[in-house]
Write a protein that holds these residues in place. Structure first.
Motif, short mmCIF file in Angstrom:
data_model
loop_
_atom_site.label_atom_id
_atom_site.label_comp_id
_atom_site.label_asym_id
_atom_site.label_seq_id
_atom_site.Cartn_x
_atom_site.Cartn_y
_atom_site.Cartn_z
N THR A 326 64.95 -3.03 28.18
CA THR A 326 64.72 -4.45 28.45
C THR A 326 65.35 -4.85 29.77
OG1 THR A 326 64.66 -4.94 26.09
CG2 THR A 326 65.09 -6.78 27.57
N VAL A 327 66.55 -4.36 30.03
CA VAL A 327 67.21 -4.64 31.31
C VAL A 327 66.37 -4.12 32.47
CG1 VAL A 327 69.18 -3.99 32.76
CG2 VAL A 327 69.55 -4.75 30.41
N ALA A 328 65.86 -2.89 32.34
CA ALA A 328 65.05 -2.31 33.40
C ALA A 328 63.76 -3.06 33.62
CB ALA A 328 64.75 -0.84 33.08
N ASP A 329 63.23 -3.68 32.57
CA ASP A 329 61.95 -4.38 32.66
C ASP A 329 62.10 -5.82 33.12
OD1 ASP A 329 59.27 -5.03 32.40
OD2 ASP A 329 59.42 -5.42 30.26
N ARG A 330 63.08 -6.52 32.53
CA ARG A 330 63.16 -7.96 32.72
C ARG A 330 64.23 -8.43 33.70
NH1 ARG A 330 60.43 -10.48 28.50
NH2 ARG A 330 58.72 -9.09 27.89
N LEU A 331 65.21 -7.59 34.00
CA LEU A 331 66.34 -8.03 34.82
C LEU A 331 66.51 -7.11 36.03
CD1 LEU A 331 68.81 -8.71 31.87
CD2 LEU A 331 67.48 -10.41 33.13
#
Length: 420
Positions: A326-331
């Motif tokens: 999620t971090v890699a995708d959204r942030l």
């Protein structure tokens, strides 16, 4: 696919991981390096550092809690990522077939043998680290026949393994204690002669990472790799599944130890009363002495080799994977700040081996006492190891696509290209 989602798949696709185009469907390659997975792998490496050079968890406070969360669970996370790597090499999202499939299988076999040999070489340095690489290699070989299966089937096999194999291991270990068949096998085991260990008996049953109970982690990682990780909602499903497994594992152990008559007292007696009340989640419970009571199967401490332990550790691993994806995708900004951790993940084999060599060098050659200190004064040593690994990995990955040992491992697998 959104621009942020593109952050997940890097352009740095090793040749051996490039998926074959389907001649009939024109399926584009999709086995690129997953940045979120590199973050997970980097965190797993740092977690193992904390177990090997950090303070003891009994220091308490926030530091002790973080160390306790990392210990045991980081090695389980490492094993789950091994399954992910196996699927990357053999074809993701679709398994390779034909000549390409046969080459991928041989490549896995070569990697497994090299990792096992490297593991024994590091074990020979006689540090206090229980080296995982030899077990890692055998796990690859045992799981390899499953590489064509779908995510759902792999998940079911992992679940069945978690439910059944710990009980099998308990029976096997009891029979080893009561008989001499294991000694007879070890005496005739060429691996035991060469390595100076208990050979396959240790790898399968008696070692720190017995293949029998670490297989579910690897197969669960294979199942995760089979998923479409950039599909809407898949990361939420991973996180929810992981949370449920963590509650089932640790919560189930907590309840069982208190509801099953005499269970907790049996664990207390077997471990000389060392923090038995924390047996539902912490390695501070210690290990059983001469005899492992049946009640030990209700424990969920990370290295206890029980069903509750496997469920809880797998749950934590899935939550970490979902969070990093999620971090890699959204942030993207946070992903940029975490680039040194991802760089460590990219060079995980190299930095793992280097930290064991460094431990050997500083303790056996230079006799640096601070390395073996388990009080809070060991915290700067741990931070130094982490900083050094992050710096070296960041500089290296700016110049080269693979870490040095990763490149040598790639070279070692080149003979697979000649398979027809």
């Amino acid at each position: 696919m959104t621009q942020n989602a593109l952050l997940i798949v890097s352009a740095q696709v090793p040749r051996e991981l490039e998926a074959d185009r389907s001649s009939s469907a024109g399926i584009a390659p999709s086995t690129g390096r997953v940045i979120g997975i590199d973050l997970v792998r980097g965190l797993a490496v740092f977690g193992m550092y904390s177990a090997h050079v950090g303070p003891d968890v009994t220091v308490g406070g926030p530091v002790g809690f973080l160390l306790e969360v990392a210990r045991g669970r980081s090695s389980a996370l490492f094993a789950l990522l091994a399954g992910f790597s196996l699927i990357l090499i053999t074809g993701r999202p679709h398994p390779r077939t034909g000549r390409s499939g046969r080459q991928a299988v041989v490549r896995i076999v070569i990697r497994a043998v090299v990792l096992a040999a490297l593991g024994y070489a590091l074990t020979a340095l006689d540090t206090r680290v229980d080296v995982i690489l030899s077990f890692y290699g055998v796990l690859f070989l045992v799981a390899l026949p499953l590489y064509r299966l779908r995510a759902r089937t792999l998940a079911l096999i992992a679940a069945a393994g978690a439910l059944i194999l710990p009980q099998v291991l308990y029976v096997v270990r009891e029979s080893i204690e009561e008989g001499n068949w294991a000694d007879a096998i070890t005496a005739r085991d060429p691996l035991a002669w060469i390595s100076g260990t208990d050979g396959f008996v240790e790898l399968l049953f008696t070692g720190e990472y017995p293949v029998l109970t670490w297989m579910p982690f690897l197969i669960a990682g294979m199942a995760v790799a089979r998923l479409d990780l950039i599909r809407t909602g898949i990361r939420s499903q991973l996180a929810l599944t992981g949370g449920a497994l963590a509650v089932l594992g640790y919560g189930g152990s907590w309840l069982a130890l208190r509801l099953v008559p005499h269970a907790l007292s049996a664990v207390v007696a077997a471990t000389d009363g060392d923090s038995a009340s924390s047996a539902w989640w912490s390695d501070t419970v210690g290990e059983p002495g001469d005899h492992m009571p049946l009640a030990w199967l209700l424990v969920a401490a990370p290295h206890s080799q029980t069903t509750f332990s496997i469920l809880g550790n797998t749950g934590i691993a899935l939550v970490v994977v979902a969070a990093c994806l999620t971090v890699a995708d959204r942030l993207p900004r946070l992903t940029h700040l975490a680039a040194p951790i991802a760089a460590v993940g990219t060079t995980a084999l190299t930095v793992y081996v280097l930290h064991i060599v460094a431990l050997w060098f500083f303790t056996d050659v230079w006799h640096v006492a601070a390395i073996e200190d388990e009080t809070l004064s060991a915290l700067p040593v741990l931070l130094g190891f982490i900083a050094a690994a992050a710096l070296l990995a960041t500089v290296w990955t700016r110049l080269f696509r693979r870490g040095p040992l990763e490149y040598l491992l790639h070279i070692a697998t080149r003979p697979a290209q000649h398979i027809k």
